[in-house]
Scaffold this motif. Structure first.
Motif, PDB file in Angstrom:
ATOM      1  N   ALA A 193     -57.597 -56.172  41.040  1.00  0.00           N
ATOM      2  CA  ALA A 193     -56.848 -57.396  41.366  1.00  0.00           C
ATOM      3  C   ALA A 193     -55.451 -56.981  41.816  1.00  0.00           C
ATOM      4  CB  ALA A 193     -56.780 -58.316  40.153  1.00  0.00           C
ATOM      5  N   ALA A 194     -55.151 -57.201  43.076  1.00  0.00           N
ATOM      6  CA  ALA A 194     -53.870 -56.774  43.650  1.00  0.00           C
ATOM      7  C   ALA A 194     -52.724 -57.621  43.111  1.00  0.00           C
ATOM      8  CB  ALA A 194     -53.912 -56.888  45.173  1.00  0.00           C
ATOM      9  N   PRO A 195     -51.584 -57.010  42.876  1.00  0.00           N
ATOM     10  CA  PRO A 195     -50.403 -57.802  42.510  1.00  0.00           C
ATOM     11  C   PRO A 195     -50.060 -58.762  43.650  1.00  0.00           C
ATOM     12  CG  PRO A 195     -50.019 -55.458  42.139  1.00  0.00           C
ATOM     13  CD  PRO A 195     -51.303 -55.582  42.912  1.00  0.00           C
ATOM     14  N   GLN A 196     -49.636 -59.948  43.281  1.00  0.00           N
ATOM     15  CA  GLN A 196     -49.271 -60.966  44.259  1.00  0.00           C
ATOM     16  C   GLN A 196     -48.193 -61.850  43.645  1.00  0.00           C
ATOM     17  OE1 GLN A 196     -53.353 -62.827  44.009  1.00  0.00           O
ATOM     18  NE2 GLN A 196     -52.120 -64.679  44.135  1.00  0.00           N
ATOM     19  N   PRO A 197     -47.502 -62.641  44.447  1.00  0.00           N
ATOM     20  CA  PRO A 197     -46.484 -63.532  43.875  1.00  0.00           C
ATOM     21  C   PRO A 197     -47.128 -64.557  42.936  1.00  0.00           C
ATOM     22  CG  PRO A 197     -46.208 -63.335  46.255  1.00  0.00           C
ATOM     23  CD  PRO A 197     -47.528 -62.703  45.906  1.00  0.00           C
ATOM     24  N   VAL A 198     -46.581 -64.675  41.741  1.00  0.00           N
ATOM     25  CA  VAL A 198     -47.037 -65.656  40.753  1.00  0.00           C
ATOM     26  C   VAL A 198     -45.831 -66.194  39.996  1.00  0.00           C
ATOM     27  CG1 VAL A 198     -49.352 -64.676  40.396  1.00  0.00           C
ATOM     28  CG2 VAL A 198     -47.458 -63.896  38.977  1.00  0.00           C
ATOM     29  N   LEU A 199     -46.035 -67.342  39.365  1.00  0.00           N
ATOM     30  CA  LEU A 199     -45.058 -67.866  38.425  1.00  0.00           C
ATOM     31  C   LEU A 199     -45.544 -67.508  37.031  1.00  0.00           C
ATOM     32  CD1 LEU A 199     -44.293 -71.401  39.902  1.00  0.00           C
ATOM     33  CD2 LEU A 199     -43.036 -69.262  40.240  1.00  0.00           C
ATOM     34  N   HIS A 200     -44.716 -66.808  36.272  1.00  0.00           N
ATOM     35  CA  HIS A 200     -45.013 -66.393  34.898  1.00  0.00           C
ATOM     36  C   HIS A 200     -44.310 -67.405  33.993  1.00  0.00           C
ATOM     37  CE1 HIS A 200     -44.628 -63.888  31.248  1.00  0.00           C
ATOM     38  NE2 HIS A 200     -45.741 -63.329  31.683  1.00  0.00           N
ATOM     39  N   ILE A 201     -45.085 -68.132  33.191  1.00  0.00           N
ATOM     40  CA  ILE A 201     -44.582 -69.269  32.421  1.00  0.00           C
ATOM     41  C   ILE A 201     -44.679 -68.962  30.935  1.00  0.00           C
ATOM     42  CG2 ILE A 201     -44.887 -71.738  31.976  1.00  0.00           C
ATOM     43  CD1 ILE A 201     -46.611 -71.458  34.802  1.00  0.00           C
ATOM     44  N   MET A 229     -40.093 -79.307  31.190  1.00  0.00           N
ATOM     45  CA  MET A 229     -40.886 -79.352  29.958  1.00  0.00           C
ATOM     46  C   MET A 229     -40.427 -78.265  28.977  1.00  0.00           C
ATOM     47  SD  MET A 229     -44.628 -79.939  31.724  1.00  0.00           S
ATOM     48  CE  MET A 229     -45.538 -79.891  30.194  1.00  0.00           C
ATOM     49  N   HIS A 230     -39.233 -77.708  29.175  1.00  0.00           N
ATOM     50  CA  HIS A 230     -38.645 -76.692  28.300  1.00  0.00           C
ATOM     51  C   HIS A 230     -39.399 -75.365  28.343  1.00  0.00           C
ATOM     52  CE1 HIS A 230     -36.105 -79.872  26.852  1.00  0.00           C
ATOM     53  NE2 HIS A 230     -37.181 -80.565  26.511  1.00  0.00           N
ATOM     54  N   LEU A 231     -39.887 -75.006  29.515  1.00  0.00           N
ATOM     55  CA  LEU A 231     -40.577 -73.734  29.684  1.00  0.00           C
ATOM     56  C   LEU A 231     -39.736 -72.807  30.553  1.00  0.00           C
ATOM     57  CD1 LEU A 231     -44.038 -75.329  30.254  1.00  0.00           C
ATOM     58  CD2 LEU A 231     -43.485 -73.790  28.377  1.00  0.00           C
ATOM     59  N   THR A 232     -39.900 -71.531  30.361  1.00  0.00           N
ATOM     60  CA  THR A 232     -39.236 -70.540  31.191  1.00  0.00           C
ATOM     61  C   THR A 232     -40.200 -70.157  32.303  1.00  0.00           C
ATOM     62  OG1 THR A 232     -37.998 -69.720  29.295  1.00  0.00           O
ATOM     63  CG2 THR A 232     -38.150 -68.261  31.200  1.00  0.00           C
ATOM     64  N   VAL A 233     -39.753 -70.257  33.539  1.00  0.00           N
ATOM     65  CA  VAL A 233     -40.583 -69.974  34.710  1.00  0.00           C
ATOM     66  C   VAL A 233     -39.905 -68.873  35.516  1.00  0.00           C
ATOM     67  CG1 VAL A 233     -41.636 -70.919  36.797  1.00  0.00           C
ATOM     68  CG2 VAL A 233     -41.344 -72.379  34.770  1.00  0.00           C
ATOM     69  N   VAL A 234     -40.608 -67.758  35.693  1.00  0.00           N
ATOM     70  CA  VAL A 234     -40.064 -66.617  36.416  1.00  0.00           C
ATOM     71  C   VAL A 234     -41.040 -66.238  37.522  1.00  0.00           C
ATOM     72  CG1 VAL A 234     -39.355 -64.198  36.229  1.00  0.00           C
ATOM     73  CG2 VAL A 234     -38.898 -65.778  34.342  1.00  0.00           C
ATOM     74  N   GLU A 235     -40.533 -66.124  38.751  1.00  0.00           N
ATOM     75  CA  GLU A 235     -41.389 -65.643  39.838  1.00  0.00           C
ATOM     76  C   GLU A 235     -41.443 -64.127  39.760  1.00  0.00           C
ATOM     77  OE1 GLU A 235     -42.210 -66.073  44.605  1.00  0.00           O
ATOM     78  OE2 GLU A 235     -40.955 -67.559  43.584  1.00  0.00           O
ATOM     79  N   THR A 236     -42.651 -63.594  39.821  1.00  0.00           N
ATOM     80  CA  THR A 236     -42.861 -62.156  39.720  1.00  0.00           C
ATOM     81  C   THR A 236     -44.061 -61.778  40.575  1.00  0.00           C
ATOM     82  OG1 THR A 236     -43.074 -60.323  38.150  1.00  0.00           O
ATOM     83  CG2 THR A 236     -44.343 -62.316  37.654  1.00  0.00           C
TER      84      THR A 236
END
Length: 186
Positions: free
Chosen positions: A75-83, A131-138
């Motif tokens: 599974a190749a790395p790709q842009p995702v939002l890590h929540i 919703m008080h979540l931390t969202v990081v694009e990685t």
């Protein structure tokens, strides 16, 4: 061009030395959810992949080429939002709520015990932050859930396409005239 028409889920039944010697191919989620696509493996071979309709390829699966050679899928790395739950204000339940709201929008989502992953979407990112979540694009491998009936590549059973529509998702499944102990592709 080398034709591939067989997939062994997670390389089940193959000896570890065979898997170790297999060529590899890195594919992102957009490609892996298709049953017909072209790719180039790590040996530089051009592959023409023709899998049964509705097949989803997962990281760790093994493709079998027409010449009998094995190609291990990464599974190749790709842009995702890590929540994740916000360390200061959030609770682990916030992730459950987020998964519910994302699922309600039919968003492909990878569920992990301590985080969620989705494909980048600024509107959803704003909703999740509210919703008080931390969202990081990685950049990371993305393996979304297959769904309750196995769509999206669950390897629990076979999948096949049903030609009936699903405009009204509130209908009971017994009206389909068949059981649901198999994959159910929409």
């Amino acid at each position: 061009m080398l034709q591939v028409s067989k997939l062994i889920p997670r390389g089940q039944g193959l000896a570890a030395p065979l898997l170790k010697r297999a060529a590899t191919v890195e594919l992102d989620w957009d490609v892996r959810q298709k049953s017909r696509f072209g790719a180039t493996d790590a040996l530089g071979r051009e592959l023409a992949i023709f899998l049964p309709r509705g097949t989803v390829v997962r990281g760790g699966d093994v493709l079998v080429a027409e010449d009998g050679s094995l190609i291990r899928v990464i599974a190749a790395p790709q842009p995702v939002l890590h929540i994740t739950a916000c360390a200061q204000h959030g609770t682990p339940f916030d992730l459950t709520r987020a998964a519910y709201h994302l699922g309600n929008r039919h968003v492909p989502i990878e569920l992990q015990p301590d985080h969620l992953k989705i494909e980048p979407d600024h509107v959803l990112a704003d909703m999740l932050r509210a919703m008080h979540l931390t969202v990081v694009e990685t950049s990371a491998a993305f393996e979304p859930e297959g769904g309750a009936y196995g769509q999206g590549g669950s390897h629990g059973g076979h999948t096949h396409d049903h030609s009936h529509g699903h405009d009204d998702h509130a209908h009971p499944h017994e009206h389909h005239g068949h059981g649901h102990d198999h994959g159910h592709a929409h």
